[in-house]
Design an enzyme around this catalytic site. Structure first.
Site, PDB file in Angstrom:
ATOM      1  N   ILE A  18       0.820  -1.202   0.000  1.00  0.00           N
ATOM      2  CA  ILE A  18       0.000   0.000   0.000  1.00  0.00           C
ATOM      3  C   ILE A  18       0.855   1.254   0.000  1.00  0.00           C
ATOM      4  O   ILE A  18       0.559   2.218  -0.705  1.00  0.00           O
ATOM      5  CB  ILE A  18      -0.956  -0.018   1.215  1.00  0.00           C
ATOM      6  CG1 ILE A  18      -2.009  -1.122   1.048  1.00  0.00           C
ATOM      7  CG2 ILE A  18      -1.641   1.327   1.394  1.00  0.00           C
ATOM      8  CD1 ILE A  18      -2.882  -1.334   2.268  1.00  0.00           C
ATOM      9  N   ASP A  37      11.466   3.679   4.619  1.00  0.00           N
ATOM     10  CA  ASP A  37      11.144   2.302   4.969  1.00  0.00           C
ATOM     11  C   ASP A  37      12.240   1.718   5.848  1.00  0.00           C
ATOM     12  O   ASP A  37      13.407   2.115   5.762  1.00  0.00           O
ATOM     13  CB  ASP A  37      10.982   1.437   3.716  1.00  0.00           C
ATOM     14  CG  ASP A  37      10.057   0.261   3.939  1.00  0.00           C
ATOM     15  OD1 ASP A  37       8.909   0.308   3.476  1.00  0.00           O
ATOM     16  OD2 ASP A  37      10.482  -0.714   4.612  1.00  0.00           O
ATOM     17  N   ASP A  62      13.725   3.760  10.918  1.00  0.00           N
ATOM     18  CA  ASP A  62      12.747   3.093  11.764  1.00  0.00           C
ATOM     19  C   ASP A  62      11.837   4.160  12.355  1.00  0.00           C
ATOM     20  O   ASP A  62      12.291   5.015  13.117  1.00  0.00           O
ATOM     21  CB  ASP A  62      13.483   2.333  12.873  1.00  0.00           C
ATOM     22  CG  ASP A  62      12.549   1.592  13.814  1.00  0.00           C
ATOM     23  OD1 ASP A  62      11.319   1.778  13.721  1.00  0.00           O
ATOM     24  OD2 ASP A  62      13.058   0.821  14.657  1.00  0.00           O
ATOM     25  N   VAL A  63      10.548   4.116  12.040  1.00  0.00           N
ATOM     26  CA  VAL A  63       9.638   5.170  12.485  1.00  0.00           C
ATOM     27  C   VAL A  63       9.436   5.177  13.996  1.00  0.00           C
ATOM     28  O   VAL A  63       8.945   6.156  14.554  1.00  0.00           O
ATOM     29  CB  VAL A  63       8.268   5.075  11.787  1.00  0.00           C
ATOM     30  CG1 VAL A  63       8.407   5.281  10.290  1.00  0.00           C
ATOM     31  CG2 VAL A  63       7.573   3.755  12.116  1.00  0.00           C
ATOM     32  N   ASN A  89       2.097   5.291   6.919  1.00  0.00           N
ATOM     33  CA  ASN A  89       1.637   3.983   6.460  1.00  0.00           C
ATOM     34  C   ASN A  89       2.370   2.819   7.121  1.00  0.00           C
ATOM     35  O   ASN A  89       1.813   1.728   7.224  1.00  0.00           O
ATOM     36  CB  ASN A  89       1.801   3.899   4.936  1.00  0.00           C
ATOM     37  CG  ASN A  89       1.640   2.484   4.414  1.00  0.00           C
ATOM     38  OD1 ASN A  89       0.535   1.952   4.348  1.00  0.00           O
ATOM     39  ND2 ASN A  89       2.757   1.846   4.069  1.00  0.00           N
ATOM     40  N   TYR A 154      -2.713  -5.493  17.265  1.00  0.00           N
ATOM     41  CA  TYR A 154      -2.893  -4.751  16.013  1.00  0.00           C
ATOM     42  C   TYR A 154      -4.140  -3.875  16.059  1.00  0.00           C
ATOM     43  O   TYR A 154      -4.093  -2.673  15.776  1.00  0.00           O
ATOM     44  CB  TYR A 154      -2.971  -5.737  14.852  1.00  0.00           C
ATOM     45  CG  TYR A 154      -3.127  -5.075  13.500  1.00  0.00           C
ATOM     46  CD1 TYR A 154      -2.049  -4.438  12.892  1.00  0.00           C
ATOM     47  CD2 TYR A 154      -4.348  -5.097  12.833  1.00  0.00           C
ATOM     48  CE1 TYR A 154      -2.184  -3.834  11.654  1.00  0.00           C
ATOM     49  CE2 TYR A 154      -4.487  -4.497  11.592  1.00  0.00           C
ATOM     50  CZ  TYR A 154      -3.408  -3.866  11.009  1.00  0.00           C
ATOM     51  OH  TYR A 154      -3.551  -3.252   9.790  1.00  0.00           O
ATOM     52  N   LYS A 158      -4.414   0.327  16.138  1.00  0.00           N
ATOM     53  CA  LYS A 158      -5.093   1.101  15.101  1.00  0.00           C
ATOM     54  C   LYS A 158      -6.236   1.929  15.671  1.00  0.00           C
ATOM     55  O   LYS A 158      -6.509   3.045  15.203  1.00  0.00           O
ATOM     56  CB  LYS A 158      -5.601   0.163  14.000  1.00  0.00           C
ATOM     57  CG  LYS A 158      -4.486  -0.528  13.220  1.00  0.00           C
ATOM     58  CD  LYS A 158      -3.574   0.467  12.519  1.00  0.00           C
ATOM     59  CE  LYS A 158      -2.588  -0.233  11.599  1.00  0.00           C
ATOM     60  NZ  LYS A 158      -1.714   0.720  10.868  1.00  0.00           N
TER      61      LYS A 158
END
Length: 263
Positions: A18, A37, A62-63, A89, A154, A158
Protein backbone atom coordinates in the site's frame (compact mmCIF):
# COMPACT_ATOMS: atom_id res chain seq x y z
CA UNK A 1 7.94 25.12 -10.59
CA UNK A 2 10.94 25.78 -8.36
CA UNK A 3 12.32 23.45 -5.71
CA UNK A 4 10.67 25.53 -3.00
CA UNK A 5 7.30 25.51 -4.79
CA UNK A 6 7.03 21.84 -5.80
CA UNK A 7 4.80 19.87 -3.46
CA UNK A 8 6.46 17.11 -1.45
CA UNK A 9 4.94 13.95 0.05
CA UNK A 10 6.66 11.75 2.62
CA UNK A 11 5.32 8.20 2.83
CA UNK A 12 6.45 5.73 5.48
CA UNK A 13 6.51 2.03 4.73
CA UNK A 14 6.84 2.96 1.07
CA UNK A 15 8.99 0.13 -0.24
CA UNK A 16 6.10 -2.21 -1.04
CA UNK A 17 2.37 -2.79 -0.91
CA UNK A 18 0.00 0.00 0.00
CA UNK A 19 2.80 2.43 0.82
CA UNK A 20 4.36 1.92 -2.59
CA UNK A 21 1.01 2.44 -4.31
CA UNK A 22 0.55 5.70 -2.41
CA UNK A 23 4.02 6.90 -3.36
CA UNK A 24 3.31 6.04 -7.00
CA UNK A 25 0.05 8.01 -6.83
CA UNK A 26 1.90 11.14 -5.80
CA UNK A 27 4.67 10.58 -8.34
CA UNK A 28 2.14 10.23 -11.15
CA UNK A 29 0.85 13.70 -10.24
CA UNK A 30 4.29 15.35 -10.32
CA UNK A 31 4.83 15.54 -6.58
CA UNK A 32 8.30 15.12 -5.17
CA UNK A 33 8.26 11.91 -3.16
CA UNK A 34 10.19 10.78 -0.09
CA UNK A 35 10.02 7.01 0.34
CA UNK A 36 10.88 5.92 3.89
CA UNK A 37 11.14 2.30 4.97
CA UNK A 38 12.82 0.08 7.56
CA UNK A 39 13.60 -2.62 4.99
CA UNK A 40 16.66 -1.07 3.41
CA UNK A 41 17.20 -3.78 0.80
CA UNK A 42 13.63 -3.68 -0.48
CA UNK A 43 13.72 0.11 -0.43
CA UNK A 44 16.78 0.16 -2.66
CA UNK A 45 15.20 -2.33 -5.07
CA UNK A 46 12.09 -0.17 -5.25
CA UNK A 47 14.06 3.02 -5.72
CA UNK A 48 16.24 1.47 -8.43
CA UNK A 49 13.11 1.11 -10.55
CA UNK A 50 11.61 4.50 -9.66
CA UNK A 51 10.71 6.38 -12.86
CA UNK A 52 11.61 9.90 -11.66
CA UNK A 53 14.53 9.57 -9.27
CA UNK A 54 15.50 13.17 -9.86
CA UNK A 55 12.49 14.22 -7.82
CA UNK A 56 12.48 11.39 -5.27
CA UNK A 57 14.44 10.43 -2.17
CA UNK A 58 14.78 7.03 -0.48
CA UNK A 59 15.40 7.05 3.28
CA UNK A 60 16.14 4.03 5.45
CA UNK A 61 14.70 4.65 8.91
CA UNK A 62 12.75 3.09 11.76
CA UNK A 63 9.64 5.17 12.49
CA UNK A 64 9.66 4.05 16.12
CA UNK A 65 13.12 5.53 16.68
CA UNK A 66 12.93 9.29 17.51
CA UNK A 67 16.49 10.00 16.39
CA UNK A 68 16.08 8.26 13.06
CA UNK A 69 12.79 10.03 12.40
CA UNK A 70 14.33 13.42 13.13
CA UNK A 71 17.31 12.69 10.89
CA UNK A 72 15.07 11.49 8.05
CA UNK A 73 12.95 14.64 8.15
CA UNK A 74 16.10 16.77 8.14
CA UNK A 75 17.32 14.90 5.04
CA UNK A 76 13.99 15.42 3.31
CA UNK A 77 14.09 19.13 4.14
CA UNK A 78 17.65 19.44 2.88
CA UNK A 79 16.69 17.76 -0.39
CA UNK A 80 13.36 19.44 -1.11
CA UNK A 81 12.94 22.33 1.31
CA UNK A 82 9.42 21.42 2.42
CA UNK A 83 6.90 18.64 3.15
CA UNK A 84 3.26 19.17 2.19
CA UNK A 85 1.84 15.71 2.84
CA UNK A 86 2.78 13.05 5.37
CA UNK A 87 1.34 9.56 5.02
CA UNK A 88 1.96 7.38 8.07
CA UNK A 89 1.64 3.98 6.46
CA UNK A 90 4.38 1.92 8.13
CA UNK A 91 2.88 -0.80 10.28
CA UNK A 92 3.41 -4.27 11.67
CA UNK A 93 1.08 -6.99 12.95
CA UNK A 94 1.27 -9.96 15.28
CA UNK A 95 -1.75 -12.22 14.96
CA UNK A 96 -2.07 -14.34 18.09
CA UNK A 97 -4.80 -15.17 20.60
CA UNK A 98 -5.06 -12.59 23.37
CA UNK A 99 -3.77 -14.96 26.06
CA UNK A 100 -0.76 -16.00 24.01
CA UNK A 101 0.69 -12.71 22.80
CA UNK A 102 3.87 -11.69 24.60
CA UNK A 103 4.51 -8.23 26.00
CA UNK A 104 7.51 -7.68 23.71
CA UNK A 105 5.26 -8.45 20.72
CA UNK A 106 2.64 -6.04 22.05
CA UNK A 107 5.26 -3.32 22.45
CA UNK A 108 6.68 -3.95 18.96
CA UNK A 109 3.26 -3.41 17.41
CA UNK A 110 2.54 -0.31 19.49
CA UNK A 111 5.98 1.18 18.82
CA UNK A 112 5.57 1.00 15.07
CA UNK A 113 1.82 1.52 14.61
CA UNK A 114 1.24 4.22 17.25
CA UNK A 115 4.57 5.70 18.32
CA UNK A 116 5.67 5.92 14.68
CA UNK A 117 2.83 8.16 13.49
CA UNK A 118 3.19 10.27 16.64
CA UNK A 119 6.92 10.77 16.11
CA UNK A 120 6.66 11.39 12.35
CA UNK A 121 3.88 13.94 12.75
CA UNK A 122 5.74 15.73 15.54
CA UNK A 123 8.84 15.93 13.34
CA UNK A 124 7.08 16.99 10.12
CA UNK A 125 4.51 19.47 11.46
CA UNK A 126 6.97 22.33 12.16
CA UNK A 127 8.27 22.05 8.59
CA UNK A 128 4.72 22.10 7.24
CA UNK A 129 3.91 25.18 9.30
CA UNK A 130 6.89 27.07 7.88
CA UNK A 131 5.38 26.58 4.42
CA UNK A 132 1.75 27.41 5.19
CA UNK A 133 0.36 24.07 6.37
CA UNK A 134 -0.21 20.62 4.97
CA UNK A 135 -2.03 17.32 5.28
CA UNK A 136 -1.35 14.25 7.41
CA UNK A 137 -3.02 10.93 6.67
CA UNK A 138 -2.67 7.93 8.95
CA UNK A 139 -3.22 4.47 7.49
CA UNK A 140 -5.30 2.81 10.17
CA UNK A 141 -7.36 -0.32 9.59
CA UNK A 142 -10.86 -1.62 9.75
CA UNK A 143 -9.48 -3.50 12.77
CA UNK A 144 -9.36 -0.16 14.56
CA UNK A 145 -13.11 0.27 14.06
CA UNK A 146 -14.34 -3.21 14.87
CA UNK A 147 -12.96 -5.98 17.06
CA UNK A 148 -11.93 -9.34 15.74
CA UNK A 149 -9.99 -12.31 17.03
CA UNK A 150 -6.18 -12.57 16.95
CA UNK A 151 -5.84 -8.78 16.74
CA UNK A 152 -5.52 -7.60 20.34
CA UNK A 153 -2.27 -5.72 19.64
CA UNK A 154 -2.89 -4.75 16.01
CA UNK A 155 -6.52 -3.71 16.46
CA UNK A 156 -5.80 -1.79 19.64
CA UNK A 157 -2.90 0.04 18.02
CA UNK A 158 -5.09 1.10 15.10
CA UNK A 159 -7.96 2.19 17.35
CA UNK A 160 -5.50 4.29 19.35
CA UNK A 161 -4.13 5.70 16.10
CA UNK A 162 -7.61 6.91 15.17
CA UNK A 163 -7.93 8.80 18.43
CA UNK A 164 -4.42 10.20 18.01
CA UNK A 165 -5.62 11.46 14.62
CA UNK A 166 -8.54 13.26 16.22
CA UNK A 167 -6.33 14.84 18.87
CA UNK A 168 -3.93 16.03 16.19
CA UNK A 169 -6.77 17.31 14.01
CA UNK A 170 -8.19 19.31 16.91
CA UNK A 171 -4.92 21.11 17.60
CA UNK A 172 -3.11 21.20 14.26
CA UNK A 173 -6.20 22.11 12.24
CA UNK A 174 -6.20 25.57 13.79
CA UNK A 175 -2.62 25.97 12.56
CA UNK A 176 -3.32 24.92 8.98
CA UNK A 177 -2.52 21.20 9.09
CA UNK A 178 -5.38 18.82 8.35
CA UNK A 179 -5.15 15.33 9.88
CA UNK A 180 -7.31 12.42 8.72
CA UNK A 181 -7.16 8.64 8.47
CA UNK A 182 -7.93 5.91 5.99
CA UNK A 183 -9.09 2.58 7.39
CA UNK A 184 -8.57 -0.13 4.77
CA UNK A 185 -10.43 -3.39 4.83
CA UNK A 186 -8.81 -6.52 3.34
CA UNK A 187 -6.48 -5.44 0.55
CA UNK A 188 -4.96 -7.57 -2.20
CA UNK A 189 -1.30 -7.28 -1.23
CA UNK A 190 1.52 -9.79 -1.51
CA UNK A 191 1.32 -10.34 2.24
CA UNK A 192 -2.40 -11.07 2.12
CA UNK A 193 -1.85 -13.53 -0.70
CA UNK A 194 0.70 -15.36 1.44
CA UNK A 195 -1.13 -15.51 4.77
CA UNK A 196 -4.84 -15.61 3.83
CA UNK A 197 -5.90 -19.20 3.23
CA UNK A 198 -8.66 -19.96 0.73
CA UNK A 199 -11.00 -20.47 3.69
CA UNK A 200 -10.19 -17.05 5.15
CA UNK A 201 -10.52 -15.40 1.76
CA UNK A 202 -13.93 -17.01 1.26
CA UNK A 203 -14.99 -15.72 4.66
CA UNK A 204 -13.96 -12.18 3.81
CA UNK A 205 -15.70 -12.34 0.44
CA UNK A 206 -18.88 -13.47 2.18
CA UNK A 207 -18.66 -10.69 4.78
CA UNK A 208 -17.86 -7.80 2.42
CA UNK A 209 -20.88 -6.44 0.53
CA UNK A 210 -18.77 -5.75 -2.57
CA UNK A 211 -17.60 -9.36 -2.44
CA UNK A 212 -13.90 -8.78 -3.00
CA UNK A 213 -10.65 -7.47 -1.59
CA UNK A 214 -9.61 -3.90 -2.27
CA UNK A 215 -6.53 -2.97 -4.26
CA UNK A 216 -3.54 -0.89 -3.12
CA UNK A 217 -4.44 1.67 -5.78
CA UNK A 218 -7.92 2.11 -4.29
CA UNK A 219 -6.35 2.91 -0.92
CA UNK A 220 -3.93 5.30 -2.62
CA UNK A 221 -6.79 7.12 -4.33
CA UNK A 222 -8.46 7.74 -0.97
CA UNK A 223 -5.21 9.00 0.54
CA UNK A 224 -4.62 11.23 -2.44
CA UNK A 225 -8.05 12.76 -2.09
CA UNK A 226 -7.45 13.58 1.58
CA UNK A 227 -4.15 15.24 0.70
CA UNK A 228 -5.64 17.22 -2.19
CA UNK A 229 -7.28 20.63 -2.33
CA UNK A 230 -10.59 18.83 -2.93
CA UNK A 231 -10.50 17.83 0.74
CA UNK A 232 -9.61 21.29 2.02
CA UNK A 233 -12.50 21.23 4.54
CA UNK A 234 -11.99 17.62 5.67
CA UNK A 235 -10.28 17.31 9.06
CA UNK A 236 -10.42 14.75 11.85
CA UNK A 237 -12.21 12.12 9.76
CA UNK A 238 -11.87 8.38 9.20
CA UNK A 239 -12.53 7.14 5.67
CA UNK A 240 -13.16 3.38 5.67
CA UNK A 241 -12.12 1.94 2.32
CA UNK A 242 -13.44 -1.54 2.91
CA UNK A 243 -16.16 -2.46 0.44
CA UNK A 244 -18.78 -2.01 3.15
CA UNK A 245 -17.18 -4.50 5.56
CA UNK A 246 -17.55 -2.30 8.64
CA UNK A 247 -21.14 -1.40 7.76
CA UNK A 248 -22.34 -5.00 7.86
CA UNK A 249 -21.18 -6.01 11.34
CA UNK A 250 -20.70 -9.59 10.16
CA UNK A 251 -17.94 -11.59 11.85
CA UNK A 252 -15.57 -14.19 10.46
CA UNK A 253 -16.25 -17.73 11.64
CA UNK A 254 -12.80 -18.80 10.46
CA UNK A 255 -11.24 -16.64 13.18
CA UNK A 256 -13.34 -17.97 16.08
CA UNK A 257 -11.46 -17.33 19.31
CA UNK A 258 -12.55 -20.68 20.69
CA UNK A 259 -10.50 -22.46 18.02
CA UNK A 260 -7.36 -20.64 19.13
CA UNK A 261 -7.71 -20.69 22.90
CA UNK A 262 -4.73 -22.11 24.83
CA UNK A 263 -5.19 -25.72 25.90
Amino acid sequence: MTKAEARVALITGAARGIGLAIAQWFDARDWRVVLLDLDGEQLQRTFAQWPHRERALALHADVSNPGQVTEAVHEAEAAFGRIDALVNNAGVAVFKPLLQIRFDEWRHVMATNLDGPFLCTQAVAPLMLRNGGGSVVHIASISGLRASTLRVAYGTSKAALLHLMRQQAAELGALGIRVNAVAPGPVETAMAQQVHTPQIRAGYHAAIPLGRYGTPLEIAEAVGFLCSDAAAYVNGQVLAVDGGFDATGIGLNDLDVRKNAPG
